[in-house]
Structures are given as C-alpha cells and as structure tokens.
Design an enzyme around this catalytic site. Structure first.
Site, PDB file in Angstrom:
ATOM      1  N   HIS A  73       9.988  -0.839 -13.988  1.00 49.16           N
ATOM      2  CA  HIS A  73      10.863  -1.012 -12.817  1.00 49.16           C
ATOM      3  C   HIS A  73      12.274  -0.476 -13.061  1.00 49.16           C
ATOM      4  O   HIS A  73      13.187  -0.827 -12.329  1.00 49.16           O
ATOM      5  CB  HIS A  73      10.995  -2.491 -12.456  1.00 49.16           C
ATOM      6  CG  HIS A  73       9.838  -3.069 -11.718  1.00 49.16           C
ATOM      7  ND1 HIS A  73       8.597  -3.211 -12.264  1.00 49.16           N
ATOM      8  CD2 HIS A  73       9.728  -3.561 -10.452  1.00 49.16           C
ATOM      9  CE1 HIS A  73       7.775  -3.776 -11.392  1.00 49.16           C
ATOM     10  NE2 HIS A  73       8.435  -3.992 -10.281  1.00 49.16           N
TER      11      HIS A  73
ATOM     12  N   SER B 290       0.862  -1.187   0.000  1.00 48.67           N
ATOM     13  CA  SER B 290       0.000   0.000   0.000  1.00 48.67           C
ATOM     14  C   SER B 290       0.891   1.227   0.000  1.00 48.67           C
ATOM     15  O   SER B 290       1.111   1.870   1.030  1.00 48.67           O
ATOM     16  CB  SER B 290      -0.872   0.011   1.271  1.00 48.67           C
ATOM     17  OG  SER B 290      -1.660  -1.138   1.369  1.00 48.67           O
ATOM     18  N   GLU B 291       1.415   1.539  -1.170  1.00 47.22           N
ATOM     19  CA  GLU B 291       2.414   2.617  -1.225  1.00 47.22           C
ATOM     20  C   GLU B 291       1.863   3.946  -0.701  1.00 47.22           C
ATOM     21  O   GLU B 291       2.573   4.699  -0.036  1.00 47.22           O
ATOM     22  CB  GLU B 291       2.940   2.789  -2.654  1.00 47.22           C
ATOM     23  CG  GLU B 291       3.981   1.758  -3.072  1.00 47.22           C
ATOM     24  CD  GLU B 291       3.386   0.419  -3.461  1.00 47.22           C
ATOM     25  OE1 GLU B 291       2.146   0.303  -3.531  1.00 47.22           O
ATOM     26  OE2 GLU B 291       4.162  -0.539  -3.687  1.00 47.22           O
TER      27      GLU B 291
END
Ligand SMILES: Cc1ncc(C[n+]2csc(CCOP(=O)(O)OP(=O)(O)O)c2C)c(N)n1
Ligand SMILES: [Mg+2]
Length: 818
Positions: free
Chosen positions: A594, A526-527
C-alpha cells in the site's frame, strides 16, 4: 449520510435454506407455422442469407491466410484472423431483433457479429439514413471506393460498404472502419451499434457494462450485449463485470426513474473451446456454463442455455431477454451453444480435438439444417438458397479486389504524427451533453460554502495557519470535481467507498449531499470492473471519474488501464473518445502493498496522460484540466498531501476556476548552483534539502516540481540545467526503472554540453516498502539528497555523509538486485 439499508441480525442468523432457480436449457420449441407468421418468409430467408455472408466472408479469409488466394485474387495477409465458421446462426439470430440503438461488443472472434449486426441494421434503416451514415463516416472515404464497384439499391451499396469497411480494417488500411488501427480483433462500426471487439479474452464484459451504465444514466434507448467466449468465464474481470452489473443499489437506492440495472446481456458464445483447453470438462467446473448465473443474484441472471445452431432459438431468447433488460431487471446471462469448425486461427492444427467431433457438429451445421427448414416449410427452394452463395461470392471478389489493392486502399501514412495525434487529440469540452446536470443542491448550498470560506493559503507571514481552517489538497480536488459535476451532465464518479464515506481519503466529502446516486456511487471491490466500466462509459460519450483507492491496486485493473483505457481512442482512429480520469493515490505507512509509487509503470504505457500534483493549487488546477479534456488521464495523488494546504503558490488555491498548463513543470524555487527535480510529495523534502544547502554550504538550488509525467515539456528543466550545470532527480518511487531514469536520460542528451556532473537519481530503495516505523530508510530523505550531491556531483566542504550514496553503492545494489 447513512443509507438506511439496515441488516437485521435476527434475519441474518435465521436457519433456512436457499432454493436455486431453474435454469432453462435449450427450451425453444420450433413451431414453423408460428415462425412463418412471426417473422414472415422474407425475413426467414434473410437470416439464411446473412449466415451465408458470414460463412463466405470467413471462408475467404481462411483461404487467404492458408493459401494466399481466393477466387484467383492473391493476397498476403500478415495479421490475425480468428474465424467463426460454424458459429453463424448464433450471430445472425442474436442480431435479428436488435436495432442500431442496441450495442454489441465482442471478442477476437467477432467478424461474424460485425456482419450480422450490420446486416440487421441495414435491413432496418431507411435509404436516407443509410446514405447519411456512409456519407459522414471517415469523410465518406470508404463509401467512395464502394460506389465504384456497386450497382443496385442503397441497401446493396450498404452491404458492400460493410463488407469492404470490415475487410479493409482487417487488412490494416486507411479506408477500414478504424483506419486499420484496430484490425481483425478490434474492428467495429459504431453507427450500426457494432462496438469495439477486443483481443483480450473477456475484455468486453466490463466495457459493455459501462456502456449499459451510460445508457441508464443518460436515458438512452437500447440494450448492450457483451459477446465473449466460453473460456472467458475463467477471467476475473468477467466475474467483476457481472457483479458490477448486478448490484442491488440500482433497484434499492437509485431513483426509480433511472430504470433499474444497466441493460447488459453477457452472451457467452459457447463453442466449448478456449484455444485448445475445454472449459466444460477440463478447465472450469460449471458443467453447464449457464449455471454461473445462480451465484450472482436471486434471479440467477435470468440465465439460459440457448441453441446457437438454430437462429430462431437465439432470436427468441434475445427478444425475451431484451424485455427483461429494458425493464431494469438485468443483467442477463446467455450460454449460447455453438461450435467452430475452423481452427482457433488458421495456423491451428486442431491437435486438441477429435476429427469425429468436428464431423458430428458438421452434421448439425446450422446452414444445412436451417436451409432444410426453409425448404421443408416452403419458404425457399434449393435454387434460391444456392443463389445467395453465388451472389455473395461475386460481391466478395469485388470487395477483396478493392481491399487488397494498395492503390485503392492505402495504409495510413505514418509521416508526421498520424498515430500520435490519434492517441492524444488534445480536445477540451466543457460538457458532453447539453441537458441540465442533475444535482440535489444548488451549488451555493453545497460544501463549497465551507471550503470557499476557508483560508486559501496555508501561511500567514510565514507561519502555518490551522490546517482545519485552510483549504487542503483534498478539498482542492473536491472543488474541481464539483465544478465539472455542475457543468457536465454526463459526468459521473464511482469507485470503492466513494459515496457515503466520501472516498477512502475524504476527497468526495460533500458530494454525497450534492449528487444523486446515479452520478456518484459505491462500486463493488472490483478494480478491473471499476476501470473497465469507466472505459465503456467514456467511449459511449460520457465523462467519468473512476477511483482506485491505492495505486498499488492498479495490478488488479492492469488490462483495463493498460490495454483498454490507453488504447481505444487510437485503436478506433478517434471514432471514440476517452474522457476518463482515473484517480489513484500513492500511499505511505501501510507497508509493502500500500505504499508504492507506480508512476513509472503507467508512464511506460503509450496512450495515457499521467499527472501527479504536489500542491493544493495544482491539485485543483490539474484536475480541472484533466476533467475538461477528453483524453484518458491517470491522476496520481499523494496520501501524504491530502491534509496539506497550499504553501508554495502565492495567493493559495483560487476560488474561481483555473487550469494548470498541460505538461508544464513548476519552478518552486529559483537558484543558480544546482537543480533539484522532483515528482510528487518528495518535493517537500527537496525544499528542505535546498534550505540546508543554502544555510550550510551557501548553494542556491533551483527546485522544480515535475507535476506532469506525460506529456512533459522539458524546457523548464533544461533551461535550469543550462544555468546550474548540476541536477538531482528525486521521487518516492523505487529507483530501478523509475520515471526519473527516463528523465535523467533525456536531460543527459538534451543538456549534455551544459552538465558539470552526472545526472543523479535518488529514488526509494528497491525493496519492499517496510513498516511505517522504518520508512525513513526506504523513501528518499533530505539527507539522501545532500549526500548524493556531495558524493556524485559536488563535494560539499566539511560535509559528513549519513547515508551511502556513492557510485560504488549503485554497483553494489545492482549486483545484488536490490
Ligand atoms: C487475457 C487473455 N488471455 C489469453 C489470450 C490468448 N487467447 C486468445 S483467444 C483464447 C481462447 C479464448 O477462448 P474463448 O473465450 O472461449 O473464445 P473463442 O476463441 O472460443 O471464441 C486465448 C487463450 C488473450 N487473448 N487474452
Ligand atoms: Mg470458446
């Protein structure tokens, strides 16, 4: 270390069914006799009075916004005013049982909550304490104004003080509670437990969770309430906050003595509207908002729907839920039914709702119905109730006169650096509390034993030493973390896979053994809540390190980083500090989502310090610096470098504590013909290029590692450019709009007369990052630098380019947008 939470396949695969808990809806049953006994007549009347305060305060603002005048006083208020006319009972009922230790965070529509909570605090605090608070706050400036038009008791003075401080804040004045830096949607007054209100819908959910976490970890009394709107239930960060607050580990893994889940109550002020959209029936599917609790934990968040048109129903719910929270059984969800008669904002034409609906709610108006209740039960007569209206209007006239006057209530002078200084007070503190830091091991028995014993420099007579036996960039970061964990008892760290795994890249390896759960824990994926909770923890007075595994995930926490972490020091006028270091890593080899370098995105946002070490020495020295400061820092790290020892700074990584000087780039190599400036791991390719330029073309290059993106002292770079007259900037960030362009522009302006050629920028391609096997065509390579120098700055005799770096290529790429 494993956790011993084993999952039994037989159990997991067993046929069964979940039974859902019942969620009570409007279960309060009024019993006037009991209520009279419980609250006492005076307090019952006071609740009515407080509702009138809110109604009249908001009515005043409504008139000011719509007509430019209230009771003959004219004022043109340029800023926002989201009013809560109709919602008074919900705010007053909520505050009744709260003490100043209990904190409320709110939304864009929280004037009423500020007043209700403050009036409740004024009723509970003694005169000495009230005087102390008012004397100390903002050097007593707001108090001095209020004293001039107030007579009567200290409590009377304190009420005027709250009205004035809030209104002056709304009007953007220096005497406002936050010097006007917050305004209507962000106003707050921490001494009475009124914490930041938030213009980002749902923004308070994760911040309040962090404040509740602070209370648990640091054993502080009180509960925390996030007052957010019903439409905020559609916001991802609100759900993330509920997940974060409900984690099992508080009860399964943390020391019992910590007290269980953070004491957070998510209170949805359910007025059935967003701006014009209707969560119930249109934009959401919950039917009844309180149902959402069922999806969160077995206790269904102790969810309830409460009648927010009866202050006593709300007070009762808060009292019961407070008990649950104090026992560590939170979080709690309240669906507080209310309704705003006023528009979303004064310019709202209410085209989205029926007049009839408004009228029907007006027939339930809590001021009318609660007034009836007081009269029917002989607590007050009409004259008493009407008397409040007259008294409050009279006060507001004086308050408005003072707040509207530029002489009495000037704006902050923006001469000098008032706002800049608020953004970065540049304070440094060893520890934020004096207690003994809680640890599981003496420092000497920790993994430091191993890292201290390693080689501290990666080369011996120019030959690389085995990396496994040399302190790496990751270990240097670990040493900095250890230092501060053992100095500052408030310091905690969390993020995904932070504990047993040691962080996805092993930076925290060894911390698990040294620290109890409440100082280092795994968060949900849960950034937004990771950063938001860290913001709440920091602004409550604790030091915190949050980690986002990849900087590519910043988008998931965009609001929390850009609007919350970056803004609260200055929006609070430094009433709050933000000792929060957000560690993010820049990847490679992992493709388009990424392997990006997003330093420029963060650099663009005012209010954030941004660092990016490129050597092990700097990793430790810069993290040490960030961790002693109290300003918010986004700390970029390079995945390419985690396993690398120090090879540039003689003597390597010191065992002892040291700091790198804030904002100072590092001169990695001196030279006289050319300057190469880098950000991050590109440094090493620049050094290779410098070697080749020396060998093949007899050019001596000066290589500068920027290290700090903000703040950044350009002196070293400008001095170098003055000497060499030529400069190439390089980083792994995609070239378009990268921070290199800001640097290029500044260098061009600061050293124009000394430049022999254009400032050249070499970034990664403006493509998605391709697979690892193709990365050499994406990230700047040594050849790109040399070809760029050859094509744009200084033709290199006999040089054959292997890449296209000519200025025509700049045109081509831009024309195509690639
Ligand atoms: C993240 C975000 N999205 C949209 C907005 C614009 N906005 C301001 S208030 C509002 C409606 C909020 O409704 P609710 O949460 O129910 O609170 P209420 O206004 O009803 O008190 C919207 C869409 C915003 N401020 N923040
Ligand atoms: Mg709403």
């Amino acid at each position: 270390m494993t956790k011993l939470i084993t999952i039994d396949p037989t159990e997991a695969r067993k046929k069964s069914a979940l039974k859902s808990k019942e969620i009570p809806l409007n279960s309060y049953i009024s019993d006037p006799k009991k209520e009279a006994k419980k609250y006492g007549q005076q307090n019952l009347i006071c609740m009515y009075r407080d509702m009138v305060y809110i109604r009249e305060f908001e009515t005043m603002l409504d008139r000011i916004k719509k007509e430019g005048t209230y009771e003959g006083i004219e004022y043109n208020h340029k800023g926002p005013a989201h009013l809560s006319i109709g919602q008074e009972a919900a705010a007053v009922g909520q505050s009744y049982h709260l003490t100043p230790d209990d904190l409320i965070f709110g939304s864009h529509r929280s004037h009423g909550e500020i007043l209700a909570k403050s009036l409740s605090a004024i009723a509970k605090l003694g005169d000495d304490e009230l005087t102390r608070v008012m004397e100390r706050y903002m050097g007593s400036a707001p108090l001095r104004v209020v004293e001039k038009f107030s007579q009567g008791s200290i409590k009377d003075l304190a009420i005027n003080y709250i009205l004035y401080g809030t209104l002056a804040e709304i009007f953007g004045r220096e005497n406002g509670f936050n010097k006007g830096m917050g305004g209507s949607m962000h106003a707050f007054f921490a001494p009475f437990g009124v914490m930041p209100n938030n213009a980002i819908v749902g923004g308070s959910a994760d911040i309040a969770t962090g404040a509740a976490l602070f209370k648990r970890v640091n054993r502080k009394p009180g509960i925390v309430i996030a007052n957010i709107g019903d439409a905020s239930m559609g916001c991802g960060p609100v759900w993330e906050a509920m997940m974060f607050a409900a984690m099992d580990q508080y009860r399964t893994l943390w020391d019992k003595e910590i007290g269980g889940n953070p004491p957070i109550l998510f209170n949805f002020m359910n007025n059935f509207y967003g701006m014009g959209g209707q969560p119930q029936g249109e934009t959401m599917a919950f039917g009844v908002l309180a149902r959402v609790g069922l999806g969160v934990n077995p206790e269904a968040m102790h969810a309830e729907r409460v009648d927010g048109y009866n202050p006593l129903a709300v007070a009762d719910a808060i009292e019961r839920k407070r008990q649950i929270l104090q026992e560590g059984h939170g979080p709690v969800l309240l669906d507080t039914v209310t309704y705003r008669f006023s528009g979303h904002s004064p310019s709202d034409a209410s085209a989205y709702r029926d007049k009839d609906e408004i009228e029907r709610w007006q027939q339930h108006d809590s001021l009318v119905s609660y007034g009836h209740y007081l009269k029917e039960n002989d607590h007050a007569d009409e004259v008493t109730l009407e008397g409040f209206q007259a008294d409050i209007t009279e006060r507001l006239v004086k308050v408005l006169q003072a707040a509207a006057s530029l002489e009495i209530s000037p704006r902050v002078s923006i001469q000098g650096e008032a706002i800049g200084d608020m953004m970065f007070p540049n304070q440094f503190k060893e520890r934020l509390a004096e207690s003994e830091p809680e640890v599981l091991l003496p420092k000497e028995e920790s993994r430091l034993k191993t890292t201290y014993a390693k080689h501290r420099f990666g080369l011996e007579n120019g030959t690389p030493l085995p990396k496994l036996r040399t302190v790496t960039y990751a270990e240097a970061l670990y040493e900095a973390m250890m230092h501060r964990f053992y100095e500052d008892p408030t310091m905690i760290a969390f993020g995904e896979e932070n504990r047993d795994w040691g962080g996805a890249f092993g930076v925290y390896r060894g911390l698990t053994e040294a620290l109890p759960y409440h100082r280092l824990f795994n968060s949900p994926i849960s950034e937004a809540a990771i950063v938001g909770a860290a913001v709440g923890y920091a602004l409550s007075g604790g030091r915190v390190v949050a980690e986002l595994m990849y900087n590519d995930f910043l988008g998931r926490a965009g609001d929390e980083v850009f609007n919350q972490m970056a803004k609260w020091q200055s929006m609070s006028a430094n009433v709050l500090q933000m000792p929060l270091v957000l560690r993010v890593s820049v990847g490679s080899k992992y493709g388009a989502q990424h392997s990006q370098d997003w330093t420029s995105i963060v650099a663009h946002i005012p209010g954030l310090k941004v660092m990016f070490p490129a050597t092990a020495y700097d990793a430790k020295g810069m993290l040490n610096l960030a961790l002693r400061g109290t300003d918010p820092v986004v700390f970029f790290e390079s995945q390419r470098l985690y396993a690398e020892p120090e090879t540039l700074v003689e003597g390597g990584v010191p065992v002892d504590y040291y700091e790198v000087k804030m904002g100072e780039p590092a001169l990695r190599r001196t030279g006289s013909d050319l300057t190469i400036v880098t950000i991050g791991a590109t440094l090493y390719r620049a050094l290779e290029a410098a070697d080749e330029l020396a060998e093949k073309y007899h050019l001596s290059s000066e290589v500068i590692d920027t290290r700090f993106i903000n703040p950044l002292n350009y002196e070293t770079i400008i001095q170098s450019v003055k000497k060499t007259g030529k400069v190439v900037l390089a980083s792994d960030a995609s070239e378009r709009a990268s921070f290199l362009h800001t640097m290029a522009s500044n260098i061009s302006q600061l050293a124009f007369d000394y430049l022999d050629g254009p400032v050249a920028v070499v970034g990664a391609r403006n493509w998605i990052t391709p697979p690892a096997e193709l990365e050499e065509s994406f990230f700047p390579q040594k050849e790109w630098l040399i070809d760029t120098i050859h094509e744009r700055i200084l033709p290199l005799p006999g040089h054959q380019v292997s890449t296209v770096q000519a200025t025509s290529e700049i045109l081509r790429r831009n024309r195509l947008g690639i």
